[in-house]
Structures are given as structure tokens and as C-alpha cells.
Enzyme design. Structure first.
Site, PDB file in Angstrom:
ATOM      1  N   GLY A  42      58.676  64.322  12.074  1.00 33.81           N
ATOM      2  CA  GLY A  42      57.911  63.232  12.690  1.00 33.81           C
ATOM      3  C   GLY A  42      56.459  63.290  12.248  1.00 33.81           C
ATOM      4  N   ARG A  93      63.284  62.955   7.726  1.00 36.43           N
ATOM      5  CA  ARG A  93      64.091  64.078   8.226  1.00 36.43           C
ATOM      6  C   ARG A  93      65.275  64.151   7.271  1.00 36.43           C
ATOM      7  NH1 ARG A  93      61.713  65.149  13.166  1.00 36.43           N
ATOM      8  NH2 ARG A  93      61.025  63.378  14.401  1.00 36.43           N
ATOM      9  N   ASP A 121      58.853  72.588  13.642  1.00 38.18           N
ATOM     10  CA  ASP A 121      59.751  73.743  13.490  1.00 38.18           C
ATOM     11  C   ASP A 121      60.977  73.454  12.624  1.00 38.18           C
ATOM     12  OD1 ASP A 121      60.655  72.070  15.490  1.00 38.18           O
ATOM     13  OD2 ASP A 121      61.398  73.685  16.771  1.00 38.18           O
ATOM     14  N   THR A 173      52.620  68.432  14.519  1.00 37.86           N
ATOM     15  CA  THR A 173      53.548  67.750  15.431  1.00 37.86           C
ATOM     16  C   THR A 173      52.825  67.445  16.734  1.00 37.86           C
ATOM     17  OG1 THR A 173      55.476  68.038  16.878  1.00 37.86           O
ATOM     18  CG2 THR A 173      54.512  70.048  16.044  1.00 37.86           C
ATOM     19  N   ASP A 182      54.199  67.442  19.477  1.00 39.23           N
ATOM     20  CA  ASP A 182      54.874  68.179  20.560  1.00 39.23           C
ATOM     21  C   ASP A 182      54.179  69.507  20.896  1.00 39.23           C
ATOM     22  OD1 ASP A 182      56.717  66.151  20.305  1.00 39.23           O
ATOM     23  OD2 ASP A 182      58.142  67.347  19.146  1.00 39.23           O
ATOM     24  N   ASP A 201      54.970  72.393  20.241  1.00 34.52           N
ATOM     25  CA  ASP A 201      55.951  73.354  20.756  1.00 34.52           C
ATOM     26  C   ASP A 201      56.216  74.489  19.768  1.00 34.52           C
ATOM     27  OD1 ASP A 201      57.029  71.664  18.880  1.00 34.52           O
ATOM     28  OD2 ASP A 201      58.954  71.428  19.885  1.00 34.52           O
ATOM     29  N   ARG A 227      59.885  65.997  22.880  1.00 33.13           N
ATOM     30  CA  ARG A 227      61.227  66.534  22.612  1.00 33.13           C
ATOM     31  C   ARG A 227      61.688  67.394  23.789  1.00 33.13           C
ATOM     32  NH1 ARG A 227      63.868  66.288  17.741  1.00 33.13           N
ATOM     33  NH2 ARG A 227      62.015  65.821  16.539  1.00 33.13           N
TER      34      ARG A 227
HETATM   35  O1  F6P Z   1      58.703  65.734  17.125  1.00 31.96           O
HETATM   36  C1  F6P Z   1      57.907  64.608  17.299  1.00 31.96           C
HETATM   37  C2  F6P Z   1      58.667  63.533  18.033  1.00 31.96           C
HETATM   38  O2  F6P Z   1      57.828  62.400  18.157  1.00 31.96           O
HETATM   39  C3  F6P Z   1      59.217  63.938  19.398  1.00 31.96           C
HETATM   40  O3  F6P Z   1      58.239  63.923  20.401  1.00 31.96           O
HETATM   41  C4  F6P Z   1      60.309  62.922  19.583  1.00 31.96           C
HETATM   42  O4  F6P Z   1      61.302  63.380  20.474  1.00 31.96           O
HETATM   43  C5  F6P Z   1      60.865  62.795  18.191  1.00 31.96           C
HETATM   44  O5  F6P Z   1      59.814  63.152  17.309  1.00 31.96           O
HETATM   45  C6  F6P Z   1      61.360  61.426  17.806  1.00 31.96           C
HETATM   46  O6  F6P Z   1      61.947  61.545  16.551  1.00 31.96           O
HETATM   47  P1  F6P Z   1      62.299  60.352  15.585  1.00 31.96           P
HETATM   48  O7  F6P Z   1      61.053  59.968  14.846  1.00 31.96           O
HETATM   49  O8  F6P Z   1      63.304  60.925  14.640  1.00 31.96           O
HETATM   50  O9  F6P Z   1      62.822  59.234  16.426  1.00 31.96           O
END
Ligand code: F6P
Length: 318
Positions: free
Chosen positions: A11, A72, A103, A125, A127, A129, A171
Site C-alpha cells: 500500500g 502487491r 511487512d 506504511t 499502519d 505496525d 489492517r
Molecule cells: O497497509 C496499508 C493499508 O492501507 C491498510 O491500512 C489497509 O487494510 C490495506 O492497506 C488496504 O489494502 P489495499 O490497498 O490492498 O486495499
């Protein structure tokens, strides 16, 4: 090393561009060429490599998103995918890699390092985390973006004496939710690390109403349940009528705060210079204000804890 590469993965987060800029410029400063890899590990496999120099990262320091794009990659999770990426990198004369991401991205980085490509991670990120660093690139901006939105919701919540549930990202972690809750003066925060039953939440709402607290904001971390689910459960269990706002991807956008811009600038340069002196398989972190390195593996084997002092404050200040 004469040529390294940089990519962004997972992300996006505000400040990634500042990290790309500082990676490239630190490389150039040390007479090392830096290649930009498009679309994260996907581009690494497909050989989407763009030569970069000082001027190609000009004017991006305050821009949101990532000029290298991100993805991803499912292919990179396979041995064949990683072997193809390694072959392409060798063919392009790349001797080291800086991976800016979370991560999941560091998992890939560690495997690539083990397969023979010196790799260093830069934590980007919203998050935050990731163990091994106090904070990550983009987190501060996301908190401030959410703060702006929640303060607007507070106006309407107070005018109508309403109950609002605001769902924030993060997340499986509650870091973003907790800091947003403290910064906005929200009444309650619900995070995955400290589950609260709907029955208990109804009890807390009853107490709040009893002390004439008629507008209430609950900050809900997405890792607990959706805001709509919580709304239905509050209605079914306690007869409470709540309004819902899901902040969603807004939290990932926008230009970085000065804090994230400086953090990203420090981390990118530190990653490049660490790679150039032979460090590998590690991640850059900021611990008590200082740049440090820790094993990439920590980012997925260790669970970072929420700040107990902030949790305690939430209980006292609502
Ligand atoms: O890891 C960053 C994040 O924005 C999280 O907070 C969220 O759950 C996820 O990515 C959303 O992922 P995607 O962009 O694949 O929908």
C-alpha cells in the site's frame, strides 16, 4: 557497489516519494547509480527499470503517492517469480536494492537477500505496525488526515447530539485508531489489541448519556469489524442509532507532513549508505529519534505493542 535499485511496494503511504528522492540522491552523492523499479516486485520481475539521477527526483519531495507506482505481487511470492527477478536484476547490473514498503514487502526483501541480492528495507506504511521502528513513513500524515476529517464530523455530531462511528484503516493493528482517537478527543477507541464486547460498549454509552454526554465519537479500527457491522450491533443490543463514516483510502493520500518528509529523507539516505557499506537483510528504523538497523525478519515475527500510556489516557480523558 556501482549500481543499486529502489522500489516501492504494498500500500502506498505519504512520504514514499521523499524516501525515493533521498535514496537516489544519497546514491548519486556517493557516485553510485540508482535505478528506479516500477510497480514494486511486479516490475522487478518484468524488468521495468528506469535510470534515475538527481533531477529525475526533483519536485517530488512533498507529493503524495509514489512516482515509481506500487503493487502487491502474487508472482513474487513464488520461487520462480523471485528467480526471474534476480536474473533480470543481474542482467541490468544491479548490485543492491532498497525496498520501501510494509511487512509483506519485507518478507520478499528477505528472501531476495537470502538468494544473493543485498537488500535493505525502509518502512513505509500508514499502519505503523512494524517492530524495529517507533514509527513508519506515512503514519503521521494519515493521523493528521483523519484528524481533519473527524474534527469536521465532531461539528455535526455535536449540533445533532449524535453518535458517530468512524472507521479508520490499520489492517490488524490499532496504532492509527489510537492516535486518531487521542488527537481528536474522541470518546472511545476500539482496537483489535483490546477487544470490547458490544454489551460493554452499550454500558459505556449508557454511562456517557447519564453524565449528559450526548454527542459521541467512536474511533473504530478496521481490524475489529466494519463500522456498519458495529452500527447494526449497537442498534440490536442497545437500541442505539449511530451514523457511520468510513475514512478509507483518503488516509493513504495527500502530501506528507513535515514529520514524514524528514523521516523519509533520513531513512532513504540511511538505507542507501548502509547498503553501500555492506549492510544487508536489514530494515532501517527510527528508535528514540535515531536511525538504527534491525533484522527484516522482526517486521513479521514480532508484534509491536500499542502505547499503554495512550490507552490509559483514553480511559481518563473521555
Ligand atoms: O497497509 C496499508 C493499508 O492501507 C491498510 O491500512 C489497509 O487494510 C490495506 O492497506 C488496504 O489494502 P489495499 O490497498 O490492498 O486495499
Amino acid at each position: 557497489m556501482k549500481r543499486i535499485a529502489v522500489l516501492t511496494s504494498g500500500g502506498d503511504s505519504p512520504g514514499m516519494n521523499a524516501a525515493i528522492r533521498s535514496t537516489v540522491r544519497a546514491a548519486t552523492f556517493n557516485d553510485v547509480e540508482c535505478i528506479g523499479v516500477m510497480r514494486g516486485y511486479e516490475g522487478l520481475i518484468d524488468g521495468e527499470y528506469v535510470p534515475m539521477d538527481r533531477s529525475s527526483v526533483g519536485g517530488i519531495i512533498h507529493k503524495g503517492g509514489t512516482i515509481l507506482k506500487t503493487a502487491r505481487s502474487e508472482r513474487f511470492k513464488t520461487e520462480e517469480g523471485r528467480a526471474a527477478a534476480l536474473a533480470k536484476m543481474k542482467e541490468a547490473g544491479i548490485e543492491g536494492l532498497v525496498v520501501i514498503g510494509g511487512d509483506g514487502s519485507f518478507h520478499g526483501a528477505k528472501l531476495l537477500d537470502a538468494a544473493g541480492m543485498p537488500t535493505i528495507g525502509v518502512p513505509g506504511t500508514i499502519d505503523t505496525d512494524i517492530a524495529g521502528t517507533d514509527t513508519t513513513i506515512g503514519f503521521d500524515t494519515a493521523v493528521n488526515t483523519a484528524l481533519d476529517a473527524v474534527m469536521k464530523l465532531r461539528d455535526t455530531a455535536s449540533s445533532h447530539d449524535r453518535l458517530f462511528i468512524v472507521e479508520v484503516m490499520g489492517r490488524n493493528a490499532g496504532f492509527l485508531a489510537l492516535e486518531v482517537a487521542v488527537a481528536t478527543g474522541a470518546e472511545y477507541v476500539i482496537v483489535p489489541e483490546l477487544p470490547v464486547s458490544i454489551g460493554k460498549l452499550c454500558e459505556m454509552l449508557r454511562e456517557a448519556h447519564a453524565r449528559k454526554k450526548n454527542h459521541i465519537i467512536i474511533i473504530l479500527a478496521e481490524g475489529v469489524m466494519t463500522a456498519n457491522e458495529m452500527k447494526d450491533r449497537l442498534q440490536d443490543t442497545g437500541g442505539y442509532e449511530a451514523r457511520v463514516t468510513v475514512l478509507g483510502y483518503i488516509q493513504r493520500g495527500g502530501g506528507p507532513t513535515s514529520y514524514d518528509t524528514i523521516l523519509a529523507s533520513r531513512m532513504g539516505a540511511y538505507a542507501t549508505e548502509s547498503l553501500l557499506i555492506g549492510k544487508r537483510g536489514v530494515m532501517v528504523g527510527s528508535v528514540s529519534g535515531r536511525m538504527v538497523l534491525s533484522d527484516l525478519e522482526r517486521s513479521w515475527t514480532e508484534r509491536k505493542s500499542l502505547n499503554p500510556e495512550l490507552l490509559d489516557l483514553m480511559g481518563k480523558l473521555n
